[in-house]
Design an enzyme around this catalytic site. Structure first.
Site, short mmCIF file in Angstrom:
data_model
loop_
_atom_site.label_atom_id
_atom_site.label_comp_id
_atom_site.label_asym_id
_atom_site.label_seq_id
_atom_site.Cartn_x
_atom_site.Cartn_y
_atom_site.Cartn_z
N ARG A 59 -27.69 37.37 -17.09
CA ARG A 59 -26.82 38.12 -17.29
C ARG A 59 -25.59 37.54 -17.31
O ARG A 59 -24.83 38.15 -18.37
CB ARG A 59 -27.30 39.68 -16.94
CG ARG A 59 -28.19 40.58 -17.56
CD ARG A 59 -28.51 41.83 -17.05
NE ARG A 59 -29.66 40.88 -16.15
CZ ARG A 59 -30.72 40.28 -16.34
NH1 ARG A 59 -31.50 40.46 -17.49
NH2 ARG A 59 -31.51 39.58 -15.50
N THR A 60 -24.79 37.41 -15.49
CA THR A 60 -23.44 37.06 -15.49
C THR A 60 -23.20 36.08 -16.22
O THR A 60 -21.83 36.05 -17.08
CB THR A 60 -24.13 37.49 -13.42
OG1 THR A 60 -24.47 37.53 -12.91
CG2 THR A 60 -22.57 36.75 -13.87
N LYS A 88 -25.77 13.80 -9.22
CA LYS A 88 -25.37 12.69 -8.67
C LYS A 88 -24.83 13.24 -6.97
O LYS A 88 -24.42 11.51 -5.87
CB LYS A 88 -25.23 11.74 -8.91
CG LYS A 88 -25.06 11.57 -10.38
CD LYS A 88 -23.57 10.92 -11.27
CE LYS A 88 -24.33 10.66 -12.95
NZ LYS A 88 -23.33 10.15 -13.23
N ARG A 109 -21.10 30.67 -9.33
CA ARG A 109 -22.15 31.27 -8.66
C ARG A 109 -22.93 30.19 -7.10
O ARG A 109 -23.35 28.87 -8.21
CB ARG A 109 -23.37 32.07 -9.89
CG ARG A 109 -24.73 31.91 -8.97
CD ARG A 109 -25.61 32.81 -9.28
NE ARG A 109 -25.13 34.64 -9.87
CZ ARG A 109 -25.51 35.06 -10.50
NH1 ARG A 109 -27.05 34.24 -10.79
NH2 ARG A 109 -25.15 36.36 -11.20
N HIS A 137 -21.22 40.14 -4.70
CA HIS A 137 -20.98 39.88 -6.25
C HIS A 137 -20.05 40.50 -6.53
O HIS A 137 -20.71 41.80 -7.16
CB HIS A 137 -22.72 40.12 -6.93
CG HIS A 137 -22.86 39.41 -7.95
ND1 HIS A 137 -22.29 39.44 -8.95
CD2 HIS A 137 -24.37 39.08 -8.48
CE1 HIS A 137 -22.29 39.12 -10.51
NE2 HIS A 137 -23.37 38.79 -10.49
C1 NCD Z 1 -28.40 39.70 -9.37
C2 NCD Z 1 -27.91 38.40 -8.50
O1 NCD Z 1 -27.66 37.45 -9.09
O2 NCD Z 1 -27.61 38.61 -7.13
N1 NCD Z 1 -28.10 39.37 -10.82
C3 NCD Z 1 -27.76 39.78 -11.17
O3 NCD Z 1 -26.26 39.37 -11.52
N2 NCD Z 1 -27.30 40.85 -11.76
C4 NCD Z 1 -29.26 40.55 -8.81
C5 NCD Z 1 -30.99 39.78 -8.27
O4 NCD Z 1 -30.60 38.59 -8.55
O5 NCD Z 1 -31.55 40.29 -8.50
#
Ligand code: NCD
Length: 313
Positions: A59-60, A88, A109, A137
């Protein structure tokens, strides 16, 4: 309209933003959602979003890409590290410096706490933290708060249960910090080994009314307006035997709904494993897919604000 607090700013922690800033972005999300496609398509025209995901994402990443496309911009990035020079041995610093050359805003991320703050120090263009270890997040919290506002028509006065992996779930921390701007009752529900980390409890205590529970018993269930469910973060457990002890601790199903307020909203940042029964999906209480959809709108508004000083014509 007050000055746009997001223009050219890094989005590293939700703590960097005031209640007015949060309200500014919620208003902007309403506005951007209502723009005609042709107007919306001007806001990111000729601009590029660069991303790198050192951890999996559905999703993100996709909502940022979809959001950028809706603004008329493009996205370039790396989600499969094996096909990049990270494989690498290229450092995070060098990788960020290069993405910075090719894009106007960077989404990162990374499994380490502090990774986004570090990247923000290196890059000229603004960084968006799309998950830094178990720390934060922030854009998830923005969309979570926006979802509450849309579904409940308010945030002040809400009673919210947050349930599951409160130790490692980074969405929980950003959400709690964001909620300190509001007058809310919080019920934290987790196995004792997965309680919110003490330093964060100290930070939010006094700003939030918090009650901790080990069970999703009536006190944490019958009076709440929102149940925010989280996945047990298997990948963050130093010892998988510990994970096995707590997996499947909570399951939201029709029996849970029967004991809750009829209009309770069930939220989840997703992905869901077995913590919400699929039987809940078709109830009016299931809010998690709507939440993912608000995510695209909120991220579009955020990008529009970061890229343009003024988004109203
Ligand atoms: C979350 C994350 O990556 O922290 N996912 C997201 O971005 N919706 C939650 C998760 O991974 O449980």
């Amino acid at each position: 309209m007050p000055a746009n607090p997001f223009h050219d700013r890094d989005i590293v922690s939700i703590k960097d933003f005031s209640k007015d800033d949060l309200e500014f972005i919620f208003d902007a999300t309403d506005k951007v959602s209502q723009l005609r496609p042709s107007q919306r398509g001007e806001l990111g025209k000729g601009r590029a979003l660069g991303y790198i995901f050192y951890e999996p994402s559905t999703r993100t990443r996709m909502s940022f890409e979809a959001a950028m496309a809706s603004l008329g911009g493009s996205s370039i990035g790396i989600s499969d590290l094996k096909s990049s020079s990270v494989e690498k041995g290229e450092s995070l610093a060098d990788t960020i410096r290069v993405i910075d050359l090719y894009s106007d805003v960077i989404v990162l991320r990374h499994p380490m706490d502090g990774s986004s703050r570090y990247a923000a120090e290196l890059s000229q263009n603004p960084i968006i933290n799309a998950g830094s270890g178990s720390e934060e997040h922030p854009t998830q919290a923005l969309l979570d708060l926006y979802t509450m506002l849309k579904e409940k028509k308010k945030i002040d006065g809400l009673s919210i249960a947050i349930i599951g992996d409160l130790k490692y779930g980074r969405t929980v921390y950003s959400l709690l910090y964001g909620l300190t701007n509001y007058d809310v009752d919080i019920h934290l529900v987790s196995p004792p080994s997965l309680q919110v980390r003490k330093e964060s409890i100290y930070e939010v205590q006094g700003k939030l009314k918090i009650t901790e529970h080990a069970e999703l018993e009536d006190g944490a269930l019958s009076d709440v307006d929102v149940i925010y469910v989280t996945r047990i973060q298997r990948e963050r457990f130093p010892d998988l035997q510990e994970y096995e002890k707590v997996r499947g601790t909570y399951m939201i199903d029709e029996k849970t709904l029967a004991k809750a307020k009829p209009d309770v909203s069930i939220m989840h940042p997703l992905p869901r494993l077995d913590e919400i029964s699929q039987n809940v999906d078709h109830t009016k209480n299931a809010t998690y897919f709507k939440q993912a959809s608000y995510g695209k709108e909120l991220r579009a508004a955020l990008l529009a604000l970061m890229l343009n000083e003024n988004i109203t014509h």
